[in-house]
Design an enzyme around this catalytic site. Structure first.
Site, mmCIF file in Angstrom:
data_model
loop_
_atom_site.group_PDB
_atom_site.id
_atom_site.type_symbol
_atom_site.label_atom_id
_atom_site.label_comp_id
_atom_site.label_asym_id
_atom_site.label_seq_id
_atom_site.Cartn_x
_atom_site.Cartn_y
_atom_site.Cartn_z
ATOM 1 N N ASP A 1 -1.837 -1.288 -5.733
ATOM 2 C CA ASP A 1 -2.580 -0.106 -4.874
ATOM 3 C C ASP A 1 -2.782 0.922 -5.896
ATOM 4 O O ASP A 1 -2.106 1.359 -7.036
ATOM 5 C CB ASP A 1 -1.229 0.305 -4.117
ATOM 6 C CG ASP A 1 -1.567 1.729 -3.423
ATOM 7 O OD1 ASP A 1 -2.665 2.029 -3.356
ATOM 8 O OD2 ASP A 1 -0.980 2.352 -2.896
ATOM 9 N N LYS B 1 0.864 -1.227 0.060
ATOM 10 C CA LYS B 1 -0.089 -0.134 -0.101
ATOM 11 C C LYS B 1 0.676 1.161 0.043
ATOM 12 O O LYS B 1 2.000 1.200 0.488
ATOM 13 C CB LYS B 1 -0.841 -0.047 1.130
ATOM 14 C CG LYS B 1 -1.849 -1.082 1.237
ATOM 15 C CD LYS B 1 -2.880 -0.913 0.436
ATOM 16 C CE LYS B 1 -4.019 -2.241 0.318
ATOM 17 N NZ LYS B 1 -4.986 -2.083 -0.909
ATOM 18 N N CYS B 2 0.244 2.280 -0.443
ATOM 19 C CA CYS B 2 0.842 3.720 -0.648
ATOM 20 C C CYS B 2 1.459 4.033 0.877
ATOM 21 O O CYS B 2 0.897 3.629 1.897
ATOM 22 C CB CYS B 2 -0.004 4.552 -1.043
ATOM 23 S SG CYS B 2 0.543 6.448 -1.086
ATOM 24 N N PRO B 3 3.016 4.516 0.950
ATOM 25 C CA PRO B 3 3.692 4.815 -0.134
ATOM 26 C C PRO B 3 4.617 3.955 -0.636
ATOM 27 O O PRO B 3 5.537 4.190 -1.302
ATOM 28 C CB PRO B 3 4.384 6.093 0.396
ATOM 29 C CG PRO B 3 4.505 5.633 1.942
ATOM 30 C CD PRO B 3 3.309 4.943 2.218
#
Length: 87
Positions: free
Chosen positions: A50, A23-25
């Site tokens: 993502d 997932k981000c980042p």
């Protein structure tokens, strides 16, 4: 390939980075790190799931001056083809 694997084909100058599930980042951070390790002209293929990577990866490429040669979305997620800029 697991979520953090990196596969290289030295003869073709292609490196595949599997970031599925991150997932981000993390996808953009891992892609940045992988790009720094490439020689000029090499191709990085990034696969991730993502949805924010659709924004973050092109922004990264614009920031670094590398070339986004292709971007696709399929049933397994997003795929980016990034060519490392020359020296």
């Amino acid at each position: 390939m697991n979520a953090l694997s990196l596969e290289a084909d030295a003869h073709a100058g292609v490196v595949a980075l599997d970031l599925v599930g991150l997932k981000c980042p993390l996808p953009v951070l891992r892609a940045r790190k992988a790009l720094r390790a490439l020689a000029p002209g090499e191709l990085l293929i990034v696969r991730c799931t993502d949805p924010l990577a659709a924004i973050d990866i092109p922004h990264l490429v614009n920031e670094t001056g590398d070339a986004l040669e292709g971007q696709a979305h399929d049933e397994r997620g997003l795929v980016f083809h990034i060519r490392r800029r020359g020296s």
